[in-house]
Design an enzyme around this catalytic site. Structure first.
Site, PDB file in Angstrom:
ATOM      1  N   CYS A   1      41.438  42.043  45.732  1.00 28.96           N
ATOM      2  CA  CYS A   1      41.503  40.622  45.393  1.00 28.96           C
ATOM      3  C   CYS A   1      40.265  40.177  44.629  1.00 28.96           C
ATOM      4  O   CYS A   1      40.331  39.225  43.840  1.00 28.96           O
ATOM      5  CB  CYS A   1      41.678  39.791  46.662  1.00 28.96           C
ATOM      6  SG  CYS A   1      40.435  40.129  47.924  1.00 28.96           S
TER       7      CYS A   1
ATOM      8  N   HIS B   1      38.763  37.519  51.889  1.00 29.92           N
ATOM      9  CA  HIS B   1      39.748  37.488  50.810  1.00 29.92           C
ATOM     10  C   HIS B   1      39.255  36.538  49.727  1.00 29.92           C
ATOM     11  O   HIS B   1      38.539  35.567  50.003  1.00 29.92           O
ATOM     12  CB  HIS B   1      41.097  37.018  51.361  1.00 29.92           C
ATOM     13  CG  HIS B   1      42.196  37.016  50.342  1.00 29.92           C
ATOM     14  ND1 HIS B   1      42.589  38.146  49.668  1.00 29.92           N
ATOM     15  CD2 HIS B   1      42.988  36.009  49.881  1.00 29.92           C
ATOM     16  CE1 HIS B   1      43.574  37.833  48.831  1.00 29.92           C
ATOM     17  NE2 HIS B   1      43.823  36.549  48.941  1.00 29.92           N
TER      18      HIS B   1
END
Length: 768
Positions: free
Chosen positions: A64, A419
Site C-alpha cells: 500500500c 496501512h
C-alpha cells in the site's frame, strides 16, 4: 364450446414446458453500481491526457505504501506529462495495440459465481459432523472495504503492465516501469479499472534489497527513493544520447522541441524536469556572534521534513523549521574570519521554491525510554492553500501560492505496521479516496479528518502542494458557491452508498462505536491486511457535522453502510463474540507485553537513579569528612596559637619583667621629684588621702588612676613624709598608668585586661 376448450388446451400446452425440457435461464442482474460509477455517468468522451481515468491498484501484500505514492504522482499533471513525454510520447495507436493484450475484462457474472461459491461453502460447513447445529452464519458485509475490493477485482477491468523499454530506446529501469504504468492508464479506453503493478514491483525489488521482503515499508522513504531513481535513470540515459542528438538535423531537432513543448514537456531529452518540479533550495545562514559575519551554504531538497508539536499547524511547524538555533558550548561554529570556534546563530530559509512541495510530517520519533520509534498522534492542522514565509530576501517568487492536492494517510499505531491510503484532488471530479483496489469519491471536508486528534489511528503523513494562482483559487471558490442546492443534490446522489459525508449515518456509526466489545476489535482488526478509511473516517466526520452548513439535513437519507454494520452484530452473536474474544485476548497480550516492557524500563531507570543517588550520597559523605578533618586541623592550630600566647603572657608576669618595671619606676621617680618641687607648699597627711584604695574592695582602672593622681597632687615632700619610698614607688606606678593611658594598645582586647590586673596587684602591694 369444445373447440374453445381445445384451443385453450392447445395454447396451454404450447406455453407449458415439457417434462424433459430445461427451463429458460433468466438474465442475471447486473452488479450494483459503485459510487464512482454513478459519479462518472455524465462524463463525455475520454480524454487523451489521462486526467479522467480513475484506476485502483492491486495490493500484493503490504504494498500500500507504493500504491498511495504512485497515485499521488499520477494525479500531478506536470509530473505525469513529463514522464509520458520523456524521451518521446508513445503514439496512441501503439498503446491501443499493446493494451489489447494486457487489458483483461473479467466475467460480468463473477460476483454471482462468488456468491454461489460462498453458499456452497456455507452448506458444506453446515453438513460437517463437528459443526454445531443451527449456528447462524454472519452474512458478508457488502459495504465493508474488503468486500468492495474483492468485487472490484472481480468486475472491473484488470490492466497488467509489461516491459516496453525497448520502444522508448532505453534500458529497463525503475523509470521505464513507471512510464509503462502511466502510459497503460492513459491509453486505456475505460475510465475505471484496476492496475496490477507487478512489473514495477519486480524492478523495484530487483534493484533495492530493502523492498524484497513483505515487511511494512515507509511511504516517505519510497517517495524519496523513487524521485532520486528517476533522476538517476534519466541522467544516465541522457549520457548515452549525445551522439544521437548531434546526428539529428537542426530542423528535426527544433521540430521535436516544439512538439514536446506543446505536449507539456520542455524538451524531449531534457533531464531537469524532476528538479524543476520537486527540487527546492535551502540556505543555511550562520552569523558569528563575535565578528557578526554571516556565512551561507546552499543545499537542495526534494521534500521538506518538519518536526511536529502538539496542537500546532503546518505554518507553525515551518516557522519552527526556520527558527534561530544557538550554536554554543560543544556545538560551536568555526568562524573563518575569527579563526576559531565561536558562538553563533543558525537559521534555515528557502531560497528557491519548488513547483510541487512535498511536506513530510515526522510522525515517527525515537524515544529513549522505549528504545524504538513511536508514532506521534499530535494535532497538526494543514490548510487547503499555503504560502511560505520563511524565504530569503533574494528568493525567486517568494509569494508563490500553493494548493493542497494530495494527502497520504497512515493508519496504524506504530511505524512497523499499518496501512496507507491516498486522498487526491482530481482535475474535474473533486476529491477521491484511493485505497488500493477501491476508489470512491469523498467530500472536501473529509480531508480535514486526519489532523491527528480524532478517534482512531489515521493521521496525515505526507502532504502534496502544487503551485496555483490567486485567480484560480477565486474561480474555484465561485464555482463551489455558485449553486449550493445543486451541489448538495449531486453530493447526496454520489455519496449515498459511500457513507463519508452523511451526518446522520455518522451519528449511528459513532454511537455504535461506543460499545467496546464490538467496535474496537473491528477497528483494530482492520489493520491486519488492508485496513481502509471508510470505517475510520465515519468516526472523524461525526465531529465535522456542523462544518458543512450548505448540505440541508432533510435532503440527506441514512446511507446503506452503517445499517449492515449495526445489525450484523446481533445476527451472529456467538461468532462475533468469539472473534471479539480472540481479538481482545490478542490485544490484551500485546498490552501486557507493552506494560512489561514499560515496567522493565521503569525498574531500569529506578535502579540507575538509585545508583546515582548512592554515588551522590557517598560523594557528599566524603566531602563532609574532609571538611570535618580540615575543621579539626584548624582547631588544633588555633589551640596551639592560644597556648603559645598564654605562655608569652606568663613570661610577661615572671621576675624578669619586674626589673624592667623598676627601671620604669626610676624614670617615674624623676618625674615625681619634679612634681614635688612644684608642690612644696601643699602638704596633706597620708591618712587623709581619699585616693588610697581599700584593700578589701577590688579597685577599677579608672578609679585607681584618678585616686592616685589626686594623691600625687596632695602628697608632701619626701623629706617630710616618713613613707616617701613607698610613695615614690606608687607615683612611679602612676607614671606607668599615665603611659598606659597614652598607649593606643590599651584599646586592644585582652591587652588592657592584663595591664589593669597587674596595676591593681602592684598597688595593693605598695599599700600593704
Amino acid at each position: 364450446m369444445g373447440s374453445l376448450f381445445r384451443s385453450f388446451r392447445r395454447d396451454a400446452g404450447a406455453t407449458a414446458p415439457s417434462v424433459g425440457a430445461t427451463p429458460a435461464k433468466k438474465e442475471p442482474p447486473p452488479p450494483p453500481m459503485t459510487p464512482l460509477e454513478k459519479m462518472l455517468q455524465d462524463m463525455g468522451a475520454i480524454r487523451e491526457d489521462g486526467s479522467d481515468k480513475f484506476f485502483g491498484m492491486e495490493n500484493y501484500g503490504n504494498t500500500c505504501y507504493c500504491n498511495s505514492i504512485l497515485q499521488c504522482l499520477y494525479y500531478s499533471v506536470p509530473f505525469r506529462e513529463a514522464v509520458i513525454n520523456y524521451p518521446t510520447r508513445t503514439p496512441i495507436e501503439s498503446l491501443t495495440a499493446a493494451l489489447a493484450e494486457t487489458l483483461r475484462y473479467p466475467n460480468p457474472n463473477a460476483h454471482l459465481e462468488a456468491e454461489a461459491q460462498a453458499e456452497k461453502q456455507k452448506a458444506a460447513n453446515a453438513q460437517r459432523p463437528g459443526a454445531p447445529p443451527n449456528q447462524p452464519q454472519k452474512p458478508e458485509d457488502k459495504d465493508s472495504p474488503e468486500y468492495k475490493k474483492k468485487m472490484a477485482l472481480q468486475t472491473f477491468p484488470l490492466l497488467e503492465t509489461k516491459n516496453n523499454a525497448p520502444s522508448y530506446g532505453m534500458s529497463e529501469s525503475l523509470f521505464t516501469s513507471l512510464k509503462d504504468l502511466f502510459e497503460s492508464v492513459v491509453g486505456s479506453q475505460s475510465r475505471i479499472g484496476i492496475v496490477r503493478p507487478q512489473h514495477f514491483l519486480d524492478v523495484l525489488r530487483r534493484e533495492h534489497e530493502m523492498f524484497r521482503t513483505a515487511m511494512h515499508q515507509d511511504a516517505h522513504e519510497f517517495l524519496n527513493l523513487l524521485l532520486n531513481e528517476v533522476v538517476a535513470n534519466v541522467e544516465a540515459e541522457a549520457l548515452k544520447q549525445p551522439s544521437l542528438e548531434r546526428s539529428l538535423p537542426p530542423a528535426e531537432s527544433s521540430e521535436s522541441v516544439e512538439h514536446s513543448g506543446s505536449s507539456g514537456s520542455k524538451t524531449p531529452n531534457t533531464t531537469r524536469w524532476v528538479h524543476e518540479l520537486f527540487e527546492g533550495t535551502l540556505t543555511s545562514e550562520t552569523q558569528c556572534l563575535t565578528c557578526e559575519k554571516v556565512s551561507q551554504r546552499d543545499e537542495v531538497f526534494l521534500d521538506l521534513s518538519v518536526d511536529l508539536e502538539q496542537h500546532s499547524s503546518v505554518t507553525s511547524c515551518l516557522r519552527k523549521f526556520s527558527a534561530e538555533e544557538m550554536l554554543c558550548e560543544r556545538n560551536k561554529f568555526h568562524c573563518d574570519n575569527c579563526g576559531g570556534l565561536q558562538e553563533a546563530e543558525k537559521r534555515m530559509k528557502i531560497k528557491r521554491l519548488p513547483r510541487i512541495l512535498a511536506l513530510h510530517l515526522k510522525r515517527f520519533k525515537y524515544t529513549e525510554d522505549l528504545q524504538r520509534l513511536q508514532k506521534l498522534f499530535h494535532r497538526v492542522v494543514y490548510p487547503y492553500h499555503l504560502r511560505l514565509f520563511n524565504t530569503t530576501d533574494d528568493a525567486e517568487d517568494p509569494d508563490r501560492l500553493y494548493e493542497l492536492y494530495a494527502v497520504v494517510v497512515h493508519i496504524g499505531g506504530g511505524p512497523y505496521h499499518g496501512h496507507y491510503v491516498a486522498i487526491i484532488k482530481t482535475q474535474d471530479r473533486g476529491w477521491l479516496l484511493f485505497d488500493d483496489e477501491m476508489v470512491e469519491p469523498v467530500d472536501k471536508n473529509y480531508v480535514r479528518n486526519f489532523f491527528g486528534d480524532k478517534p482512531g489511528l489515521a493521521c496525515a503523513y505526507v502532504l502534496f502542494y502544487q503551485e496555483t494562482t490567486l485567480e484560480a483559487v477565486l474561480r474555484e471558490q465561485e464555482q463551489e458557491n455558485m449553486d449550493p442546492a445543486l451541489a448538495t443534490t449531486e453530493t447526496n446522489d454520489s455519496l449515498k452508498q459511500n457513507g463519508f459525508a452523511q451526518s446522520p449515518a455518522l451519528g449511528l456509526v459513532h454511537s455504535a462505536s461506543q460499545i467496546p466489545s464490538h467496535d474496537e476489535p473491528h477497528r483494530l482488526n482492520s489493520l491486519k491486511r488492508a485496513p481502509t478509511a471508510p470505517s475510520l473516517p465515519t468516526h472523524y466526520e461525526h465531529t465535522d457535522t456542523n462544518s458543512a452548513p450548505s448540505i440541508p439535513k432533510p435532503a440527506m437519507a441514512p446511507p446503506v453502510p452503517p445499517i449492515p454494520e449495526t445489525h450484523s452484530m446481533p445476527l451472529s452473536p456467538k461468532k462475533s463474540d468469539l472473534q471479539s474474544r480472540k481479538e481482545r485476548a490478542k490485544e490484551e497480550k500485546e498490552r501486557k507485553a507493552a506494560e512489561k516492557e514499560r515496567e522493565r524500563q521503569r525498574r531500569k531507570e529506578q535502579e540507575a537513579t538509585r545508583k546515582e543517588q548512592e554515588a551522590r550520597a557517598r560523594e557528599n559523605q566524603r566531602r563532609e569528612d574532609a571538611e570535618l578533618k580540615a575543621a579539626l586541623e584548624a582547631s588544633r592550630a588555633s589551640k596551639a596559637d592560644e597556648d603559645r600566647r598564654n605562655q608569652e603572657g606568663q613570661k610577661d608576669r615572671d621576675p624578669g619583667r619586674s626589673g624592667h618595671g623598676l627601671s620604669r619606676l626610676k624614670r617615674g621617680s624623676k618625674s615625681f621629684s619634679h612634681r614635688l618641687s612644684k608642690d612644696k607648699d601643699t602638704r596633706v597627711p597620708s591618712s587623709s588621702n581619699p585616693g588610697v584604695p581599700d584593700p578589701n574592695s577590688p579597685p577599677l582602672n579608672n578609679t585607681v588612676v584618678t585616686s592616685e593622681h589626686q594623691e600625687q597632687e596632695q602628697q608632701p615632700p619626701s623629706d617630710q613624709q616618713p613613707g616617701a619610698s613607698r610613695l615614690s614607688k606608687k607615683h612611679n606606678l602612676n607614671d606607668e598608668e599615665r603611659d598606659a593611658n597614652k598607649d593606643p594598645k590599651q584599646d586592644k582586647p585582652g591587652h588592657g585586661k592584663w595591664r589593669s590586673f597587674s596595676l591593681r596587684k602592684k598597688s595593693l602591694g605598695i599599700l600593704s
